[in-house]
Write a protein that holds these residues in place. Structure first.
Motif, PDB file in Angstrom:
ATOM      1  N   SER A  38     -10.140 -38.666  -9.230  1.00  0.00           N
ATOM      2  CA  SER A  38      -9.761 -37.796 -10.341  1.00  0.00           C
ATOM      3  C   SER A  38     -10.673 -36.571 -10.396  1.00  0.00           C
ATOM      4  CB  SER A  38      -9.826 -38.570 -11.655  1.00  0.00           C
ATOM      5  OG  SER A  38      -9.543 -37.725 -12.739  1.00  0.00           O
ATOM      6  N   LEU A  39     -11.960 -36.775 -10.192  1.00  0.00           N
ATOM      7  CA  LEU A  39     -12.904 -35.656 -10.182  1.00  0.00           C
ATOM      8  C   LEU A  39     -12.605 -34.694  -9.035  1.00  0.00           C
ATOM      9  CD1 LEU A  39     -16.276 -37.494 -10.940  1.00  0.00           C
ATOM     10  CD2 LEU A  39     -15.070 -35.883 -12.432  1.00  0.00           C
ATOM     11  N   LEU A  40     -12.307 -35.249  -7.877  1.00  0.00           N
ATOM     12  CA  LEU A  40     -11.975 -34.402  -6.732  1.00  0.00           C
ATOM     13  C   LEU A  40     -10.686 -33.625  -6.980  1.00  0.00           C
ATOM     14  CD1 LEU A  40     -12.926 -36.757  -3.777  1.00  0.00           C
ATOM     15  CD2 LEU A  40     -14.156 -34.735  -4.599  1.00  0.00           C
ATOM     16  N   SER A  41      -9.720 -34.275  -7.599  1.00  0.00           N
ATOM     17  CA  SER A  41      -8.472 -33.596  -7.943  1.00  0.00           C
ATOM     18  C   SER A  41      -8.731 -32.467  -8.933  1.00  0.00           C
ATOM     19  CB  SER A  41      -7.480 -34.608  -8.523  1.00  0.00           C
ATOM     20  OG  SER A  41      -6.298 -33.961  -8.919  1.00  0.00           O
ATOM     21  N   ASP A  42      -9.589 -32.732  -9.925  1.00  0.00           N
ATOM     22  CA  ASP A  42      -9.954 -31.690 -10.895  1.00  0.00           C
ATOM     23  C   ASP A  42     -10.618 -30.511 -10.202  1.00  0.00           C
ATOM     24  OD1 ASP A  42      -8.966 -33.280 -12.914  1.00  0.00           O
ATOM     25  OD2 ASP A  42     -10.939 -33.873 -13.689  1.00  0.00           O
ATOM     26  N   SER A  43     -11.514 -30.806  -9.270  1.00  0.00           N
ATOM     27  CA  SER A  43     -12.205 -29.721  -8.568  1.00  0.00           C
ATOM     28  C   SER A  43     -11.230 -28.897  -7.735  1.00  0.00           C
ATOM     29  CB  SER A  43     -13.349 -30.253  -7.707  1.00  0.00           C
ATOM     30  OG  SER A  43     -12.858 -31.022  -6.638  1.00  0.00           O
ATOM     31  N   GLN A  44     -10.261 -29.560  -7.117  1.00  0.00           N
ATOM     32  CA  GLN A  44      -9.252 -28.839  -6.342  1.00  0.00           C
ATOM     33  C   GLN A  44      -8.421 -27.937  -7.247  1.00  0.00           C
ATOM     34  OE1 GLN A  44      -7.259 -32.120  -4.470  1.00  0.00           O
ATOM     35  NE2 GLN A  44      -8.618 -32.114  -2.705  1.00  0.00           N
ATOM     36  N   SER A  45      -8.046 -28.444  -8.414  1.00  0.00           N
ATOM     37  CA  SER A  45      -7.275 -27.636  -9.365  1.00  0.00           C
ATOM     38  C   SER A  45      -8.079 -26.433  -9.841  1.00  0.00           C
ATOM     39  CB  SER A  45      -6.861 -28.475 -10.572  1.00  0.00           C
ATOM     40  OG  SER A  45      -6.007 -29.506 -10.183  1.00  0.00           O
ATOM     41  N   LEU A  46      -9.352 -26.661 -10.119  1.00  0.00           N
ATOM     42  CA  LEU A  46     -10.207 -25.560 -10.575  1.00  0.00           C
ATOM     43  C   LEU A  46     -10.402 -24.513  -9.489  1.00  0.00           C
ATOM     44  CD1 LEU A  46     -12.811 -27.608 -12.606  1.00  0.00           C
ATOM     45  CD2 LEU A  46     -11.292 -25.842 -13.534  1.00  0.00           C
ATOM     46  N   LEU A  47     -10.585 -24.943  -8.257  1.00  0.00           N
ATOM     47  CA  LEU A  47     -10.716 -23.989  -7.152  1.00  0.00           C
ATOM     48  C   LEU A  47      -9.440 -23.178  -6.976  1.00  0.00           C
ATOM     49  CD1 LEU A  47     -12.690 -26.079  -4.526  1.00  0.00           C
ATOM     50  CD2 LEU A  47     -13.478 -24.019  -5.699  1.00  0.00           C
ATOM     51  N   SER A  48      -8.308 -23.830  -7.117  1.00  0.00           N
ATOM     52  CA  SER A  48      -7.031 -23.130  -7.018  1.00  0.00           C
ATOM     53  C   SER A  48      -6.901 -22.101  -8.141  1.00  0.00           C
ATOM     54  CB  SER A  48      -5.884 -24.137  -7.073  1.00  0.00           C
ATOM     55  OG  SER A  48      -4.655 -23.506  -6.927  1.00  0.00           O
ATOM     56  N   LEU A  49      -7.306 -22.483  -9.356  1.00  0.00           N
ATOM     57  CA  LEU A  49      -7.284 -21.561 -10.489  1.00  0.00           C
ATOM     58  C   LEU A  49      -8.202 -20.368 -10.239  1.00  0.00           C
ATOM     59  CD1 LEU A  49      -6.494 -20.893 -13.468  1.00  0.00           C
ATOM     60  CD2 LEU A  49      -8.497 -22.238 -14.144  1.00  0.00           C
ATOM     61  N   LEU A  50      -9.396 -20.639  -9.709  1.00  0.00           N
ATOM     62  CA  LEU A  50     -10.325 -19.556  -9.402  1.00  0.00           C
ATOM     63  C   LEU A  50      -9.752 -18.625  -8.342  1.00  0.00           C
ATOM     64  CD1 LEU A  50     -13.716 -21.499  -9.461  1.00  0.00           C
ATOM     65  CD2 LEU A  50     -12.898 -19.831 -11.139  1.00  0.00           C
ATOM     66  N   ASP A  51      -9.084 -19.180  -7.336  1.00  0.00           N
ATOM     67  CA  ASP A  51      -8.423 -18.352  -6.324  1.00  0.00           C
ATOM     68  C   ASP A  51      -7.392 -17.433  -6.966  1.00  0.00           C
ATOM     69  OD1 ASP A  51      -9.716 -19.041  -3.987  1.00  0.00           O
ATOM     70  OD2 ASP A  51      -8.303 -20.636  -3.481  1.00  0.00           O
ATOM     71  N   ASN A  52      -6.601 -17.990  -7.858  1.00  0.00           N
ATOM     72  CA  ASN A  52      -5.575 -17.211  -8.544  1.00  0.00           C
ATOM     73  C   ASN A  52      -6.221 -16.093  -9.367  1.00  0.00           C
ATOM     74  OD1 ASN A  52      -2.994 -16.493  -9.465  1.00  0.00           O
ATOM     75  ND2 ASN A  52      -3.195 -17.815 -11.244  1.00  0.00           N
ATOM     76  N   ASN A  53      -7.303 -16.421 -10.078  1.00  0.00           N
ATOM     77  CA  ASN A  53      -8.013 -15.414 -10.863  1.00  0.00           C
ATOM     78  C   ASN A  53      -8.574 -14.309  -9.985  1.00  0.00           C
ATOM     79  OD1 ASN A  53      -7.481 -16.784 -13.221  1.00  0.00           O
ATOM     80  ND2 ASN A  53      -9.526 -17.629 -13.454  1.00  0.00           N
ATOM     81  N   LEU A  54      -9.137 -14.677  -8.840  1.00  0.00           N
ATOM     82  CA  LEU A  54      -9.673 -13.673  -7.918  1.00  0.00           C
ATOM     83  C   LEU A  54      -8.587 -12.737  -7.414  1.00  0.00           C
ATOM     84  CD1 LEU A  54     -12.244 -15.672  -5.757  1.00  0.00           C
ATOM     85  CD2 LEU A  54     -12.715 -13.862  -7.413  1.00  0.00           C
ATOM     86  N   SER A  55      -7.444 -13.300  -7.110  1.00  0.00           N
ATOM     87  CA  SER A  55      -6.323 -12.490  -6.644  1.00  0.00           C
ATOM     88  C   SER A  55      -5.886 -11.499  -7.722  1.00  0.00           C
ATOM     89  CB  SER A  55      -5.161 -13.395  -6.244  1.00  0.00           C
ATOM     90  OG  SER A  55      -4.059 -12.632  -5.820  1.00  0.00           O
ATOM     91  N   GLN A  56      -5.795 -11.980  -8.965  1.00  0.00           N
ATOM     92  CA  GLN A  56      -5.422 -11.105 -10.074  1.00  0.00           C
ATOM     93  C   GLN A  56      -6.484 -10.036 -10.308  1.00  0.00           C
ATOM     94  OE1 GLN A  56      -4.492 -13.364 -13.599  1.00  0.00           O
ATOM     95  NE2 GLN A  56      -3.040 -14.667 -12.519  1.00  0.00           N
ATOM     96  N   LEU A  57      -7.747 -10.424 -10.224  1.00  0.00           N
ATOM     97  CA  LEU A  57      -8.840  -9.459 -10.398  1.00  0.00           C
ATOM     98  C   LEU A  57      -8.788  -8.373  -9.331  1.00  0.00           C
ATOM     99  CD1 LEU A  57     -11.861 -11.729 -11.368  1.00  0.00           C
ATOM    100  CD2 LEU A  57     -10.917  -9.849 -12.725  1.00  0.00           C
ATOM    101  N   HIS A  58      -8.542  -8.776  -8.107  1.00  0.00           N
ATOM    102  CA  HIS A  58      -8.450  -7.817  -7.004  1.00  0.00           C
ATOM    103  C   HIS A  58      -7.386  -6.764  -7.306  1.00  0.00           C
ATOM    104  CE1 HIS A  58      -8.467  -6.195  -2.973  1.00  0.00           C
ATOM    105  NE2 HIS A  58      -7.170  -6.440  -2.874  1.00  0.00           N
ATOM    106  N   SER A  59      -6.252  -7.231  -7.779  1.00  0.00           N
ATOM    107  CA  SER A  59      -5.159  -6.318  -8.113  1.00  0.00           C
ATOM    108  C   SER A  59      -5.529  -5.401  -9.280  1.00  0.00           C
ATOM    109  CB  SER A  59      -3.912  -7.134  -8.449  1.00  0.00           C
ATOM    110  OG  SER A  59      -2.897  -6.315  -8.950  1.00  0.00           O
TER     111      SER A  59
END
Length: 117
Positions: A38-59
């Motif tokens: 569950s912790l690993l799944s949470d970390s994967q979700s958070l990393l994916s969210l951070l990736d999405n945020n970075l992409s939006q920030l770049h734009s």
């Protein structure tokens, strides 16, 4: 080296063959691994969210200084990014702690009897 920041990612999903690692565990081990999984799944979700945020920030950063300056959107997104990064830090600490606890070891030569390691 020509690097496109929009193509940088913090998270890469594991290959499909990754799931076979949990095929040979008994119920006790699976219960102990549930929280870690569950912790690993949470970390994967958070990393994916951070990736999405970075992409939006770049734009948004590319639009800074134009007629519709996105500074407020950038600040809001940075706050969300920092919150998610802090949560990821906490999850990583929990994963680290889970890795230091004694896990039962299955001795298959003794017909599945478990012992603490």
């Amino acid at each position: 080296v020509d690097i496109n920041p929009a193509q940088l990612t913090l998270y890469q999903p594991p290959p499909p063959s990754f799931n076979h690692l949990n095929d040979h565990h008994d119920t006790t081990t699976n219960n102990n691994n549930d929280s870690t999984t569950s912790l690993l799944s949470d970390s994967q979700s958070l990393l994916s969210l951070l990736d999405n945020n970075l992409s939006q920030l770049h734009s948004l950063v590319r639009k800074r200084g134009h007629t519709n300056d996105p500074t407020q959107q950038i600040n809001s997104l940075m706050s969300k990014f920092q919150e998610a990064a802090q949560e990821l830090k906490q999850v990583c600490e929990l994963v680290r702690l889970a890795g230091t606890t004694a896990m039962p070891v299955i001795d298959y030569s003794d017909h599945g009897t478990t012992t603490a390691s």
